[in-house]
Design an enzyme around this catalytic site. Structure first.
Site, PDB file in Angstrom:
ATOM      1  N   ASN A  42       0.965  -1.198  -0.009  1.00  4.09           N
ATOM      2  CA  ASN A  42       0.182  -0.595   0.156  1.00  4.09           C
ATOM      3  C   ASN A  42       0.295   1.472   0.067  1.00  4.09           C
ATOM      4  O   ASN A  42       0.248   2.037  -0.086  1.00  4.09           O
ATOM      5  CB  ASN A  42      -1.147   0.166   1.454  1.00  4.09           C
ATOM      6  CG  ASN A  42      -0.683  -0.406   2.484  1.00  4.09           C
ATOM      7  OD1 ASN A  42       0.697  -1.643   3.123  1.00  4.09           O
ATOM      8  ND2 ASN A  42      -0.180   0.719   3.830  1.00  4.09           N
TER       9      ASN A  42
ATOM     10  N   SER B 102     -11.385  -5.500   0.755  1.00  4.48           N
ATOM     11  CA  SER B 102     -11.850  -4.404   1.606  1.00  4.48           C
ATOM     12  C   SER B 102     -12.865  -3.907   0.909  1.00  4.48           C
ATOM     13  O   SER B 102     -12.098  -3.349  -0.539  1.00  4.48           O
ATOM     14  CB  SER B 102     -10.824  -3.613   2.567  1.00  4.48           C
ATOM     15  OG  SER B 102     -11.391  -2.452   2.316  1.00  4.48           O
TER      16      SER B 102
ATOM     17  N   THR C  87     -24.866  -9.850  13.383  1.00  8.73           N
ATOM     18  CA  THR C  87     -25.860  -9.109  12.471  1.00  8.73           C
ATOM     19  C   THR C  87     -25.124  -8.942  11.356  1.00  8.73           C
ATOM     20  O   THR C  87     -24.201  -7.892  11.619  1.00  8.73           O
ATOM     21  CB  THR C  87     -26.917  -8.392  13.557  1.00  8.73           C
ATOM     22  OG1 THR C  87     -27.000  -8.844  14.032  1.00  8.73           O
ATOM     23  CG2 THR C  87     -27.749  -7.542  12.102  1.00  8.73           C
TER      24      THR C  87
ATOM     25  N   CYS D 264      -2.455   5.540   7.952  1.00  9.04           N
ATOM     26  CA  CYS D 264      -2.286   4.427   9.269  1.00  9.04           C
ATOM     27  C   CYS D 264      -0.402   5.094  10.039  1.00  9.04           C
ATOM     28  O   CYS D 264      -0.868   5.571  11.517  1.00  9.04           O
ATOM     29  CB  CYS D 264      -2.479   3.230   9.502  1.00  9.04           C
ATOM     30  SG  CYS D 264      -3.786   2.342   8.412  1.00  9.04           S
TER      31      CYS D 264
HETATM   32  C1  LIG Z   1      -2.309  -3.606   2.049  1.00  6.25           C
HETATM   33  C2  LIG Z   1      -3.465  -3.293   3.579  1.00  6.25           C
HETATM   34  N1  LIG Z   1      -4.241  -4.274   4.356  1.00  6.25           N
HETATM   35  C3  LIG Z   1      -4.907  -3.331   5.525  1.00  6.25           C
HETATM   36  C4  LIG Z   1      -6.127  -2.604   4.967  1.00  6.25           C
HETATM   37  C5  LIG Z   1      -6.635  -2.332   6.380  1.00  6.25           C
HETATM   38  O1  LIG Z   1      -7.682  -1.710   5.987  1.00  6.25           O
HETATM   39  P1  LIG Z   1      -9.229  -1.404   6.260  1.00  6.25           P
HETATM   40  O2  LIG Z   1      -9.203  -0.461   6.024  1.00  6.25           O
HETATM   41  O3  LIG Z   1     -10.493  -1.868   5.399  1.00  6.25           O
HETATM   42  O4  LIG Z   1      -9.255  -2.322   7.656  1.00  6.25           O
HETATM   43  C6  LIG Z   1      -4.988  -1.316   4.129  1.00  6.25           C
HETATM   44  C7  LIG Z   1      -5.597   0.079   4.579  1.00  6.25           C
HETATM   45  O5  LIG Z   1      -4.801   1.212   3.799  1.00  6.25           O
HETATM   46  C8  LIG Z   1      -4.253  -1.883   3.460  1.00  6.25           C
HETATM   47  O6  LIG Z   1      -3.773  -0.416   2.059  1.00  6.25           O
END
Ligand SMILES: Cc1ncc(COP(=O)(O)O)c(C=O)c1O
Length: 376
Positions: free
Chosen positions: A149, A197, A235, A322
């Protein structure tokens, strides 16, 4: 305003919103209810499950809806670890995984498991041979992301998958950044578990899914009424799964043209920014996400650059959402060999459905002014 942070999250597509709306007030039933509303909710849930399964080339009963990729990653890693601890307590992952993989692994280490964190090369690529070498008799799981990412590098998942299959070790892949953006089918990747996601592909936030192959032994994290084949009680978020399924269908239909369009825009962005002479590409030049351009830039701190871009109406990121905001340099950039100072000077621009050639021009002009102190 120019939004270039699609890897962090995306706006919900108006077609998705339209598909979701009836499920908030008119078709609001609980899938566990015996009456008409419940039956309708069950049918809706199973239709959404079938649609997502077919896009992945999986069976419907192999799709577990969750609240996010974070939850899917936690479920895959802890769920497999708990259910298979009699077989072994060793897990293999890489140093560049998302924190929602690394943190569950660290937590398992504090609870008696052993974890090997594989190195990557300067492009962020994992060597499948290294995976093979690290597999031991007590290895139960390998978890490697499909594409990173922060730097966009796409990993050799198929090769790693074949190795895991031969060795009889479960293989989990975090595909949060690739699902709906590059084409793949579950069977070709040789994976047992795969995380996806919704909010990364123009669906609503608060929905994700985990593909779990029928023969995986796994414990749930949420115990309760036994929803989602007993693997995720709670749910079910029906408007969410309807929106997720609609977002998947749209992504599938538009994928080929979007890959061509975004790759062109991405390459233009990369080329023009590298021409400043002070920017360095991070990640693999070819094996990378079609929508992601990432750099480290001499002489300007990433956080300051993001603020300056923000003042000029541009949304960008230093890396993962993050990790940005924290002062520590990104673990991904350190793992590909950047110094702490270089890693702090990072910039990630991620494109999406509403990015235009004009947006790219504007971002390039602004970056030239900031980096070079003059127009292009
Ligand atoms: C490679 C990767 N894994 C997991 C996530 C976490 O995703 P979510 O926001 O749906 O928890 C992200 C989000 O930035 C991501 O880029």
């Amino acid at each position: 305003m120019v939004y270039m942070d699609y890897a962090s999250t995306t706006p919900v597509d108006p077609r998705v919103i339209k598909a979701m709306l009836p499920y908030f007030d008119k078709k609001f039933g609980n899938t566990m209810s015996p009456h008409e509303w419940g039956m309708e909710a069950r049918e809706t849930l199973e239709t959404a499950r079938e649609e997502i399964a077919s896009l992945l080339g999986a069976a419907p009963n192999e799709i577990i809806f969750t609240s996010s990729a974070t939850e899917s990653n936690n479920l895959a890693i802890k769920g497999v670890a708990f259910a298979n601890k009699e077989r072994g307590k060793h897990i293999i992952t890489s140093k560049i995984e998302h924190l929602s993989v690394l943190e569950p692994c660290r937590w398992l280490e504090r609870n008696g498991f052993k974890v090997t964190y594989l190195d990557v090369d300067s492009y962020g690529l994992i060597d499948p041979k290294r995976v093979e070498e690290e597999i031991r008799d007590d290895t139960i799981l390998v978890s490697i992301m499909h594409a990173n990412n922060e730097i966009g590098t796409i990993e050799p998942i198929e090769e790693i998958g074949k190795i895991c299959e031969e060795k009889g070790v479960y293989f989990h892949v975090d595909a949060a950044q690739t699902f709906g953006k590059i084409p793949f089918k579950i069977r070709d990747l040789h994976v047992d578990l795969l995380t996806i996601s919704s909010h990364k592909i123009y669906g609503p936030k608060g929905v994700g899914a985990l593909y779990v192959s029928e023969d995986v032994r796994m414990e749930p994290l949420l115990h309760g009424g036994g929803h989602e084949f007993g693997l995720r009680s709670s749910t079910v978020n029906i408007p969410g799964v309807v929106g997720f399924a609609e977002a998947c269908k749209i992504a599938e239909g538009e994928m080929d043209s979007e890959i061509t369009r975004l790759t062109e825009l991405r390459d233009k962005l990369i080329q023009n920014i590298l021409e400043t002479g002070r920017a360095h590409l991070t990640g693999h030049p070819k094996k990378r996400l079609p929508n992601l351009a990432s750099f480290w830039i001499e002489s300007i701190e990433g956080e300051r650059l993001i603020m300056e871009l923000n003042e000029r109406g541009i949304a960008a990121s230093t890396g993962s959402a993050c990790a940005s905001g924290k002062l520590e340099p990104s673990h991904v950039l350190l793992a590909i060999g950047l110094s702490r100072r270089e890693a702090k000077n990072s910039l990630r621009l991620s494109l999406g459905r509403w990015t235009t050639a004009k947006d790219v021009e504007y971002v390039v002009d602004v970056l030239w002014e900031i980096i070079e102190g003059k127009s292009r």
